[in-house]
Scaffold this motif. Structure first.
Motif, PDB file in Angstrom:
ATOM      1  N   TYR A  32      36.535 -24.383  23.924  1.00 15.68           N
ATOM      2  CA  TYR A  32      35.450 -24.939  24.491  1.00 15.68           C
ATOM      3  C   TYR A  32      34.109 -24.133  24.333  1.00 15.68           C
ATOM      4  O   TYR A  32      32.811 -24.391  24.453  1.00 15.68           O
ATOM      5  CB  TYR A  32      35.507 -25.687  25.840  1.00 15.68           C
ATOM      6  N   PHE A  33      34.264 -22.779  24.381  1.00 13.48           N
ATOM      7  CA  PHE A  33      33.276 -21.847  24.200  1.00 13.48           C
ATOM      8  C   PHE A  33      33.608 -20.603  23.448  1.00 13.48           C
ATOM      9  O   PHE A  33      34.757 -19.973  23.759  1.00 13.48           O
ATOM     10  CB  PHE A  33      32.923 -21.245  25.555  1.00 13.48           C
ATOM     11  N   ILE A  34      32.917 -19.916  22.567  1.00 17.82           N
ATOM     12  CA  ILE A  34      32.999 -19.010  21.774  1.00 17.82           C
ATOM     13  C   ILE A  34      31.865 -17.962  21.958  1.00 17.82           C
ATOM     14  O   ILE A  34      30.752 -18.694  21.720  1.00 17.82           O
ATOM     15  CB  ILE A  34      33.618 -19.195  20.353  1.00 17.82           C
ATOM     16  N   SER A  35      32.047 -16.657  21.682  1.00 17.78           N
ATOM     17  CA  SER A  35      30.693 -15.866  21.700  1.00 17.78           C
ATOM     18  C   SER A  35      31.329 -14.741  20.747  1.00 17.78           C
ATOM     19  O   SER A  35      32.410 -14.156  20.795  1.00 17.78           O
ATOM     20  CB  SER A  35      30.368 -15.419  22.890  1.00 17.78           C
ATOM     21  N   LEU A  36      30.334 -13.942  20.346  1.00 17.60           N
ATOM     22  CA  LEU A  36      30.429 -12.913  19.373  1.00 17.60           C
ATOM     23  C   LEU A  36      29.350 -11.910  19.810  1.00 17.60           C
ATOM     24  O   LEU A  36      28.370 -12.013  19.884  1.00 17.60           O
ATOM     25  CB  LEU A  36      30.396 -12.986  17.922  1.00 17.60           C
ATOM     26  N   ARG A  37      29.937 -10.596  20.166  1.00 16.14           N
ATOM     27  CA  ARG A  37      29.166  -9.498  20.503  1.00 16.14           C
ATOM     28  C   ARG A  37      29.220  -8.138  19.653  1.00 16.14           C
ATOM     29  O   ARG A  37      30.144  -7.603  19.607  1.00 16.14           O
ATOM     30  CB  ARG A  37      29.190  -9.222  22.116  1.00 16.14           C
ATOM     31  N   LEU A  38      28.279  -7.966  18.719  1.00 17.71           N
ATOM     32  CA  LEU A  38      28.458  -6.664  17.985  1.00 17.71           C
ATOM     33  C   LEU A  38      27.395  -5.507  18.415  1.00 17.71           C
ATOM     34  O   LEU A  38      26.127  -5.818  18.565  1.00 17.71           O
ATOM     35  CB  LEU A  38      28.103  -7.122  16.638  1.00 17.71           C
ATOM     36  N   THR A  39      27.944  -4.337  18.543  1.00 15.59           N
ATOM     37  CA  THR A  39      27.004  -3.466  19.160  1.00 15.59           C
ATOM     38  C   THR A  39      27.221  -2.153  18.030  1.00 15.59           C
ATOM     39  O   THR A  39      28.467  -1.677  17.700  1.00 15.59           O
ATOM     40  CB  THR A  39      27.461  -2.807  20.594  1.00 15.59           C
ATOM     41  N   ARG A  40      26.197  -1.551  17.784  1.00 18.55           N
ATOM     42  CA  ARG A  40      26.226  -0.070  17.230  1.00 18.55           C
ATOM     43  C   ARG A  40      25.572   0.634  18.309  1.00 18.55           C
ATOM     44  O   ARG A  40      24.594   0.707  18.746  1.00 18.55           O
ATOM     45  CB  ARG A  40      25.376  -0.169  15.887  1.00 18.55           C
ATOM     46  N   GLU A  41      26.352   1.821  18.520  1.00 16.02           N
ATOM     47  CA  GLU A  41      26.187   2.657  19.625  1.00 16.02           C
ATOM     48  C   GLU A  41      25.888   4.095  18.849  1.00 16.02           C
ATOM     49  O   GLU A  41      26.843   4.656  18.185  1.00 16.02           O
ATOM     50  CB  GLU A  41      26.989   2.830  20.615  1.00 16.02           C
ATOM     51  N   LYS A  42      24.794   4.780  19.003  1.00 20.29           N
ATOM     52  CA  LYS A  42      24.484   6.054  18.319  1.00 20.29           C
ATOM     53  C   LYS A  42      24.172   7.062  19.550  1.00 20.29           C
ATOM     54  O   LYS A  42      23.715   6.901  20.484  1.00 20.29           O
ATOM     55  CB  LYS A  42      23.331   6.049  17.549  1.00 20.29           C
ATOM     56  N   ALA A  43      25.018   8.063  19.396  1.00 24.22           N
ATOM     57  CA  ALA A  43      24.947   9.151  20.624  1.00 24.22           C
ATOM     58  C   ALA A  43      24.696  10.703  20.003  1.00 24.22           C
ATOM     59  O   ALA A  43      25.684  10.974  19.153  1.00 24.22           O
ATOM     60  CB  ALA A  43      25.879   8.832  21.489  1.00 24.22           C
ATOM     61  N   SER A  44      24.111  11.371  20.669  1.00 29.70           N
ATOM     62  CA  SER A  44      23.934  12.773  20.310  1.00 29.70           C
ATOM     63  C   SER A  44      24.222  13.704  21.511  1.00 29.70           C
ATOM     64  O   SER A  44      23.447  13.297  22.511  1.00 29.70           O
ATOM     65  CB  SER A  44      22.714  13.139  19.688  1.00 29.70           C
ATOM     66  N   THR A  45      25.084  14.650  21.604  1.00 31.36           N
ATOM     67  CA  THR A  45      25.366  15.631  22.792  1.00 31.36           C
ATOM     68  C   THR A  45      24.945  16.852  22.164  1.00 31.36           C
ATOM     69  O   THR A  45      25.755  17.389  21.384  1.00 31.36           O
ATOM     70  CB  THR A  45      26.605  15.343  23.379  1.00 31.36           C
ATOM     71  N   GLN A  46      24.257  17.684  23.071  1.00 31.75           N
ATOM     72  CA  GLN A  46      24.159  19.244  22.713  1.00 31.75           C
ATOM     73  C   GLN A  46      24.250  19.910  23.962  1.00 31.75           C
ATOM     74  O   GLN A  46      23.705  19.755  25.076  1.00 31.75           O
ATOM     75  CB  GLN A  46      22.517  19.574  22.076  1.00 31.75           C
ATOM     76  N   ASP A  47      25.054  20.957  23.845  1.00 25.85           N
ATOM     77  CA  ASP A  47      25.324  22.017  24.919  1.00 25.85           C
ATOM     78  C   ASP A  47      24.572  23.441  24.884  1.00 25.85           C
ATOM     79  O   ASP A  47      24.777  23.982  23.489  1.00 25.85           O
ATOM     80  CB  ASP A  47      26.799  22.062  25.132  1.00 25.85           C
ATOM     81  N   PHE A  48      24.092  23.724  25.925  1.00 28.47           N
ATOM     82  CA  PHE A  48      23.547  25.186  25.894  1.00 28.47           C
ATOM     83  C   PHE A  48      24.045  25.903  27.167  1.00 28.47           C
ATOM     84  O   PHE A  48      24.428  25.545  27.955  1.00 28.47           O
ATOM     85  CB  PHE A  48      21.930  24.967  26.146  1.00 28.47           C
ATOM     86  N   ARG A  49      24.020  27.120  26.859  1.00 25.62           N
ATOM     87  CA  ARG A  49      24.352  28.275  27.959  1.00 25.62           C
ATOM     88  C   ARG A  49      23.818  29.603  27.840  1.00 25.62           C
ATOM     89  O   ARG A  49      23.893  30.226  26.604  1.00 25.62           O
ATOM     90  CB  ARG A  49      25.943  28.292  27.698  1.00 25.62           C
ATOM     91  N   GLU A  50      23.085  30.025  28.901  1.00 20.00           N
ATOM     92  CA  GLU A  50      22.343  31.146  28.921  1.00 20.00           C
ATOM     93  C   GLU A  50      21.563  31.366  27.643  1.00 20.00           C
ATOM     94  O   GLU A  50      21.523  32.810  27.099  1.00 20.00           O
ATOM     95  CB  GLU A  50      23.429  32.402  29.140  1.00 20.00           C
ATOM     96  N   GLY A  51      20.692  30.404  27.297  1.00 22.75           N
ATOM     97  CA  GLY A  51      19.871  30.613  26.235  1.00 22.75           C
ATOM     98  C   GLY A  51      20.219  30.662  24.886  1.00 22.75           C
ATOM     99  O   GLY A  51      19.722  30.709  23.774  1.00 22.75           O
ATOM    100  N   ILE A  52      21.599  30.105  24.656  1.00 24.15           N
ATOM    101  CA  ILE A  52      22.208  29.983  23.587  1.00 24.15           C
ATOM    102  C   ILE A  52      22.811  28.656  23.209  1.00 24.15           C
ATOM    103  O   ILE A  52      23.309  27.794  24.164  1.00 24.15           O
ATOM    104  CB  ILE A  52      23.523  30.773  23.073  1.00 24.15           C
ATOM    105  N   TRP A  53      22.346  27.829  22.088  1.00 26.53           N
ATOM    106  CA  TRP A  53      23.241  26.767  21.573  1.00 26.53           C
ATOM    107  C   TRP A  53      24.427  26.722  21.532  1.00 26.53           C
ATOM    108  O   TRP A  53      25.012  27.716  20.730  1.00 26.53           O
ATOM    109  CB  TRP A  53      22.282  25.903  20.546  1.00 26.53           C
TER     110      TRP A  53
END
Length: 571
Positions: A62-83
C-alpha cells in the motif's frame, strides 16, 4: 513525453532546477535534466510495483518509497605542523521501503525494520539496468514485508495487542521539494578535493601551535567535510531532491598527570560547510585556551567522590538536553523494550515551570550561528514543523515521524529523520531551551555557593563541557547517565576554586533535569552529529547554563601508566 509525472517534473525544472544547470556545476554533479529523468525512472518503477506487487493470499503493497543518496566525504589529519594522512571517497546508498497491509496495520514493528545498503553507483546512462536493480530490490522487500506481516499478526494473536498500539503509518499530503537555494548554498564546499591547499596550510600552522610541548604526549587535529545529495520518491506522489553538507574540525591533546593517569581534552567545531569555520585568529585564541586548560589538568589532583549542587556551562547543559530530548522521540513511546519514561505524561510537569523547550528545524541561523539541524523536509518527504515540546515545565508534544503515537494526532510533525542506510524515525533537529528567569553567570555561582552551604556541603561543582556522555535507555537498565567532564572544578564556600582530573558525573537524567534550580542568560549554540536510533543526523542545541540541586562525582576508570623513561627531545 506521455508520462504521468512529466508535467510535475517539467514545472520543477522550469521553477528552479534549470537554474542549477545554468550556474554550471562541477563535473560529476547532477544537472537539471539528469535529476528530472532520474526521478521519472524512480517514479515509474514505483507505479509499476504498486500495480504488480501482490501475491494471491498475501497482502498487497500500500506504500512504496525509494531514497537514493550519494555521500562524498574528505578527511585530513594533521599533527605538530605536518599533514599525516587523508582520504576522499564517494559512496552511494539505496533505501527502498515497501509497506503491506494498510495504514492501520502493516508489517512494521520497530524503529528500523529494513535498513538500506551501500551500492555501486547506478549507471543512469543505462536506464534499463537501473530499472532492473530497483525491480529486484522492491521484489525482495515485498516478500520480506509479507513474512513480517504474518509474523506480526501471529505474535499479536499469541501475546495480545500491546497497550501502545495505534495506527502504523500516517496519511500525509504529497510534497515536491527541489530546493535550488540549498544546492547552491553548499557549493563553496567544493567537489572531491574539499580541503584546498590554502586551508591545508592553515591547518598545518594551527596543528603546530597546538602540540609543540614536551608535556604533550600526543596532539591531534582532524578536519572532515561531507555532503549528501539525496533523491526521494514515494507512491503517494511526493518527490524531490535535497543537499545537506557539514564540516567538522577536531583538535585534542593527551598527556599524563603526575599520578600517571591519562589526561585528555579536546575541542571541536561543526558547521554546514568549511567556509563557515571560525577565522584563523579565532582558532588560535581557542588553541591558547585549550592548551591552558590542558596544562591546568596536568597539575591538578585526581577527583574524589562527592555529592554536591552543580553549575553546568552551556555546552554541558546542551548534552543533557540532547539526551532528554531523545526520550521525547515518538518511536520510544511505542517501544516496550525501552524505558518509555514519558509515555503517559502529556500535560504533566516534567521540568521546572520556568523551562520551555521547542524544536524548530526551519530556523537556519540563530545568534549569528548557522544551525546544523536546519532542514525543510525530512526523510519521509514531510515538511519540517516547529514543535512545542515543553511549555512552562509541562510536556506538550513528542517529536513525531510518520509512525504515530497513541493519544496524539495521526500526523507527522516533520521529524522523521535518518542516516544514509536507515529507516526514518523521530529525531530532533534544532532544539531551543529557554527560560523566563535568566540569571547572569556570576549570580549563578553565588547561588551555587549558597546552595552548597544550605545543603551542608563543603563545595559546589562547576562543570565546563563533557568529553563523552553514556546513557542507558533500555527497559530494565539502570537508566543512569555517565559523563566525563571536559573541565571539573570544586568551588568552596570561601569562593576559591580547584580543578580535578579523572572524574565522572553519575546521575539519572530525569532526576537531574527535574532538579534544575535556575538557568543562565548565556545561551550558546552547539552543532553536533548525533548518533541515534536511525543513524547519524546533524542537530543543533541552543541552551544556557543550568544550576542543579546535586550531582555525584566519582573517580574515572583509568589505570596509572609509567611516565616516559627518557626525556622528550623537546626538553
Amino acid at each position: 513525453m506521455n508520462r504521468p509525472w512529466a508535467a510535475v517534473l517539467d514545472r520543477c525544472v522550469r521553477a528552479g532546477f534549470m537554474a542549477v544547470a545554468i550556474l554550471g556545476l562541477s563535473a560529476g554533479r547532477l544537472v537539471a535534466v539528469d535529476v528530472a529523468e532520474r526521478l521519472v525512472i524512480m517514479r515509474e518503477e514505483i507505479d509499476r510495483a504498486m500495480q504488480g506487487l501482490h501475491m494471491p493470499e498475501y497482502p498487497a503493497a500500500y506504500f512504496i518509497s525509494l531514497r537514493l543518496t550519494r555521500e562524498k566525504a574528505s578527511t585530513q589529519d594533521f599533527r605538530e605542523g605536518i599533514w599525516m594522512d587523508g582520504y576522499t571517497q564517494t559512496q552511494h546508498y539505496f533505501v527502498p521501503e515497501v509497506r503491506v497491509g494498510d495504514h492501520g496495520f502493516d508489517q512494521t514493528h520497530g524503529n528500523d525494520d529494513g535498513q538500506g545498503r551501500s551500492v555501486l553507483a547506478l549507471n543512469w546512462q543505462q536506464p534499463l539496468s537501473v530499472r532492473h536493480y530497483i525491480w529486484s530490490a522492491l521484489d525482495l522487500k515485498y516478500k520480506q514485508a509479507c513474512r513480517q506481516y504474518l509474523l506480526k499478526k501471529s505474535r499479536f494473536a499469541a501475546e495480545g495487542i500491546p497497550d501502545y498500539v495505534t495506527d502504523d503509518f500516517t496519511h500525509e499530503k504529497a510534497e515536491h521539494f527541489l530546493p535550488v537555494e540549498k544546492i547552491t548554498a553548499h557549493e563553496p564546499a567544493g567537489d572531491v578535493e574539499w580541503v584546498p591547499d590554502v586551508e591545508r596550510e592553515k591547518l598545518q600552522r594551527l596543528s603546530k601551535s597546538l602540540g609543540t610541548d614536551a608535556r604533550i604526549l600526543r596532539s591531534f587535529m582532524r578536519v572532515s567535510v561531507g555532503q549528501r545529495d539525496t533523491l526521494y520518491v514515494n507512491s503517494e506522489g511526493s518527490m524531490g531532491s535535497k543537499v545537506t553538507g557539514w564540516a567538522n574540525l577536531y583538535m585534542g591533546l593527551t598527556g599524563l598527570s603526575d599520578t600517571g593517569l591519562d589526561v585528555q581534552i579536546s575541542k571541536s567545531y561543526s558547521v554546514p560547510a568549511l567556509a563557515d569555520m571560525p577565522e584563523e585568529s579565532a582558532l588560535r585564541e581557542d588553541i591558547v585556551s585549550l592548551r591552558s586548560d590542558f596544562f591546568t589538568l596536568l597539575k591538578s589532583s585526581e577527583a574524589q567522590g562527592g555529592l554536591a549542587p552543580a553549575l553546568l556551562d552551556p555546552q554541558a547543559s546542551a548534552w543533557l538536553f540532547l539526551e532528554f530530548a531523545s526520550w521525547l522521540e515518538g518511536e520510544r513511546q511505542r517501544d516496550p523494550s525501552g524505558a518509555q519514561v514519558f509515555k503517559a505524561k502529556i500535560g504533566k510537569a516534567i521540568l521546572p515551570d520556568f523551562v520551555d523547550i521547542v524544536d524548530d528545524p526551519t530556523v537556519a541561523v540563530f545568534k549569528g550561528r548557522k544551525l546544523l539541524g536546519h532542514y525543510l523536509y525530512d526523510e519521509e518527504a514531510v515538511r519540517a514543523k516547529r514543535v512545542d515540546l515543553v511549555r512552562s515545565g509541562k510536556l506538550v508534544d513528542f517529536l513525531l515521524s510518520r509512525r504515530p503515537v497513541k493519544g496524539r494526532p495521526l500526523k507527522s510533525n516533520g521529524h522523521g529523520r535518518a542516516g544514509v542506510v536507515h529507516d526514518p524515525a523521530a529525531r530532533l533537529g534544532n532544539l531551543f531551551v529557554t527560560t523566563r528567569r535568566a540569571h547572569p553567570r556570576e549570580e549563578l555561582k553565588r547561588m551555587l555557593i549558597e546552595k552548597a552551604r544550605s545543603a551542608g556541603r563543603p563545595f559546589g561543582i562547576i562543570i565546563e563541557g563533557f568529553e563523552s556522555v553514556d546513557a542507558a535507555a533500555a527497559a530494565g537498565a539502570h537508566q543512569a547517565l555517565r559523563a566525563r567532564p571536559r573541565m571539573l572544578r570544586f568551588i568552596y564556600l570561601d569562593g576559591h576554586e580547584e580543578t580535578y582530573h579523572n572524574s565522572e558525573i553519575v546521575a539519572t537524567p530525569l532526576n537531574l533535569m527535574q532538579s534544575i534550580l535556575a538557568m543562565g542568560d548565556d545561551v550558546e549554540v552547539q552543532n553536533w552529529i548525533d548518533v541515534g536510533s536511525s543513524g547519524s543526523v546533524p542537530v543543533s542545541i541552543s541552551a544556557p547554563s543550568i544550576l542543579v540541586a546535586q550531582v555525584e562525582v566519582q573517580k574515572g576508570s583509568s589505570d596509572p601508566v609509567r611516565a616516559p623513561v627518557m626525556p622528550s627531545p623537546l626538553q
